[in-house]
Enzyme design. Structure first.
Site, PDB file in Angstrom:
ATOM      1  N   TYR A  15       0.883  -1.360  -0.230  1.00 21.10           N
ATOM      2  CA  TYR A  15      -0.152   0.086  -0.091  1.00 21.10           C
ATOM      3  C   TYR A  15       0.696   1.271   0.031  1.00 21.10           C
ATOM      4  O   TYR A  15       0.810   1.961   0.800  1.00 21.10           O
ATOM      5  CB  TYR A  15      -0.961  -0.081   1.173  1.00 21.10           C
ATOM      6  CG  TYR A  15      -2.125  -1.019   1.272  1.00 21.10           C
ATOM      7  CD1 TYR A  15      -2.964  -1.172   0.235  1.00 21.10           C
ATOM      8  CD2 TYR A  15      -1.859  -2.112   1.869  1.00 21.10           C
ATOM      9  CE1 TYR A  15      -4.057  -1.802   0.177  1.00 21.10           C
ATOM     10  CE2 TYR A  15      -2.774  -3.526   1.761  1.00 21.10           C
ATOM     11  CZ  TYR A  15      -3.841  -3.090   0.847  1.00 21.10           C
ATOM     12  OH  TYR A  15      -4.699  -4.204   0.735  1.00 21.10           O
ATOM     13  N   TYR A 143     -12.376  -6.385   7.540  1.00 20.81           N
ATOM     14  CA  TYR A 143     -10.990  -6.695   6.602  1.00 20.81           C
ATOM     15  C   TYR A 143     -10.711  -8.086   6.671  1.00 20.81           C
ATOM     16  O   TYR A 143     -10.579  -8.690   7.790  1.00 20.81           O
ATOM     17  CB  TYR A 143      -9.686  -5.862   7.059  1.00 20.81           C
ATOM     18  CG  TYR A 143      -8.723  -5.994   6.357  1.00 20.81           C
ATOM     19  CD1 TYR A 143      -8.413  -5.577   4.999  1.00 20.81           C
ATOM     20  CD2 TYR A 143      -7.599  -6.778   6.913  1.00 20.81           C
ATOM     21  CE1 TYR A 143      -7.614  -5.823   4.114  1.00 20.81           C
ATOM     22  CE2 TYR A 143      -6.417  -7.347   5.917  1.00 20.81           C
ATOM     23  CZ  TYR A 143      -6.386  -6.646   4.904  1.00 20.81           C
ATOM     24  OH  TYR A 143      -5.325  -7.120   3.842  1.00 20.81           O
TER      25      TYR A 143
HETATM   26  C1  LIG Z   1      -4.092  -9.420   8.115  1.00 22.21           C
HETATM   27  C2  LIG Z   1      -5.381 -10.043   7.909  1.00 22.21           C
HETATM   28  C3  LIG Z   1      -5.749 -10.832   6.973  1.00 22.21           C
HETATM   29  C4  LIG Z   1      -5.050 -11.218   5.721  1.00 22.21           C
HETATM   30  O1  LIG Z   1      -3.668 -11.972   6.190  1.00 22.21           O
HETATM   31  P1  LIG Z   1      -2.393 -11.796   5.306  1.00 22.21           P
HETATM   32  O2  LIG Z   1      -1.385 -13.005   5.864  1.00 22.21           O
HETATM   33  O3  LIG Z   1      -2.095 -10.445   5.224  1.00 22.21           O
HETATM   34  O4  LIG Z   1      -2.788 -12.466   3.805  1.00 22.21           O
HETATM   35  C5  LIG Z   1      -7.018 -11.272   6.835  1.00 22.21           C
HETATM   36  N1  LIG Z   1      -7.804 -11.142   8.001  1.00 22.21           N
HETATM   37  C6  LIG Z   1      -7.573 -10.165   8.965  1.00 22.21           C
HETATM   38  C7  LIG Z   1      -8.622  -9.981  10.124  1.00 22.21           C
HETATM   39  C8  LIG Z   1      -6.545  -9.774   9.039  1.00 22.21           C
HETATM   40  O5  LIG Z   1      -5.927  -8.848  10.161  1.00 22.21           O
END
Ligand SMILES: *Cc1c(COP(=O)(O)O)cnc(C)c1O
Length: 428
Positions: A15, A143
């Site tokens: 990002y 997220y």
């Molecule tokens: C960071 C995160 C993800 C994604 O994990 P990555 O290892 O970056 O692919 C998914 N869900 C939540 C809640 C996260 O904080």
């Protein structure tokens, strides 16, 4: 070209604007809460390198286990073959997870574990004779990762992927649970924000495979804490419609909220659980998707007969060895006292920020401290000040936040809260 010039010219960062990446620090080492820069400057990693380094960096128990493992078996395919680290880690996970969550799918990253969870849900519904159930419900402000399907259940505005909206499968977005953690739970389902879920499942339940959300703490979608009772009500509604409940504990798992898992705050067990980030104590990428027997055996009845997923590095022994060592450290139990002490100190030291003109809210849960601003904060300002303050912060959106390693001393934590309050009073 100097190393930093090469980096700026050729390497993508997460990002980050390729034309104007802002200040970049060359890290040469890390130990405990400290990061060391090439010029000798040290900074406290107040972000636990994005929720991961829960025991601090380069923990000797974890690096020791990884050294042993790399000399014996760094990797082997997991199809038709297995190994002791995968089994030993499985035993630990099954022992620490609630009953009913005991079928473990190892994968490489959090986003992949979300993809696997979503696939499990669709395959479960197909096997149960409901092939029309291919959509997902979620709450706003969530997220769940950066891969294609995971993006579709992130907040459509604040979830970092708004740009892709037209290209993503449309999912069902419910309002954020309006009652925050610690507030009184109103019995009126409209005020409690549970009525929209009830209506959605009545209207579109026959098209929905699962409800996916982050229990209690919404992380990268807004750092918001909501009332656990919402999850208890959601569990009952999902059960009534045979819609699976998926909890994404990639950020919140392994002690961050003060409980081992955020779902423990609600006493709710999902059908599928995603784990990642802190699983290896921040030493190597790894994740897991855990289902119960009901889901796992049903998928076996689906036309495919198997879960249609299998990453190349599935069950990587080196990652398993790091995860086992990290879980052993958690099993010692000192994390609980440490996280509670961090919470108390952050409550006290972040509170003054609430009086600052640019600040909208200050909140703390476990080892998560948030100063929510009224306007977005440019992370590059924090990056530029980090060597001077000795605190590495990466604000996101309107939030100046930290989630330090549980081993941080009270003195170092004061530096972190001091840097956060200073940034909030002058965000640049
Ligand atoms: C960071 C995160 C993800 C994604 O994990 P990555 O290892 O970056 O692919 C998914 N869900 C939540 C809640 C996260 O904080």
């Amino acid at each position: 070209m100097t190393p930093l010039e090469f980096d700026a010219r050729h390497l993508w960062h997460p990002y980050t604007d390729v034309a104007d990446p802002g200040p970049m620090h060359l890290i040469t080492g890390a130990e405990g809460v400290w990061l060391t820069c090439a010029d000798g400057t040290r900074m406290i990693d107040a972000m636990s390198s994005w929720w991961c380094a829960i025991h601090g960096h380069r923990h000797p128990a974890i690096t020791g286990a990884m050294h042993d493992q790399i000399d014996r078996l760094p990797h082997v395919m997991f199809g038709g073959l297995t190994h002791e680290p995968a089994i030993a880690l499985g035993r630990r996970l099954v022992a620490m997870l609630p009953r009913g969550l005991d079928r473990i799918f190892y994968c490489d990253s959090g986003s992949v574990s979300v993809e696997v969870a979503l696939k499990m849900a669709v395959q479960y519904q197909v096997a149960a004779g409901r092939p029309g159930r291919v959509e997902f419900a979620t709450i706003r402000g969530g997220y769940h990762g950066d891969t294609w399907k995971a993006m579709s259940v992130c907040d459509p505005v604040n979830g970092m992927h708004g740009l892709f909206q037209g290209a993503l499968s449309v999912q069902h977005f419910l309002p954020q649970p309006p009652v925050v953690l610690g507030a009184e739970w109103p019995e009126d389902p409209e005020l409690a924000g549970i009525a929209p879920l009830a209506r959605l499942l009545d209207e579109a339940g026959d098209r929905i495979a699962a409800l996916i959300l982050e229990p209690v703490v919404q992380g990268a979608g807004g750092m918001r804490f909501y009332h656990p009772e919402w999850l208890r009500r959601a569990r009952a509604l999902c059960d009534a419609h045979d819609i699976l409940l998926i909890f994404d504990e990639i950020a919140t798992g392994f002690g961050r909220t003060g409980e081992m898992f955020a779902m423990d705050l609600a006493g709710v067990v999902p059908d599928i659980l995603c784990l990642g980030k802190g699983l290896t104590g921040g030493h190597i990428s790894f994740a897991a998707t855990v289902a119960g027997d009901r889901v796992a055996t049903r998928i076996g009845d689906s036309p495919a007969g198997v879960l249609m997923h299998g990453p190349t590095y599935m069950g990587n022994p080196l990652a398993c060895s790091a995860a086992i060592a990290s879980l052993e450290l958690l099993a010692e139990g000192t994390w609980r006292r440490n996280v509670a002490a961090i919470a108390r100190q952050m409550h006290k030291e972040l509170a003054p920020a609430a009086a600052l003109p640019g600040v909208a809210d200050v909140r703390v849960l476990g080892a998560i401290g948030v100063i929510e601003m009224k306007a977005p904060v440019d992370p590059r300002v924090a990056h530029g000040r980090a060597p001077g303050s000795g605190v590495w912060l990466r604000p996101f959106g309107r939030n100046i936040y930290c989630m330090p390693p549980y081993v941080i001393t009270s003195e170092d934590l004061s530096r972190v809260t001091g840097a956060m309050v200073a940034l909030a009073s002058n965000p640049g």
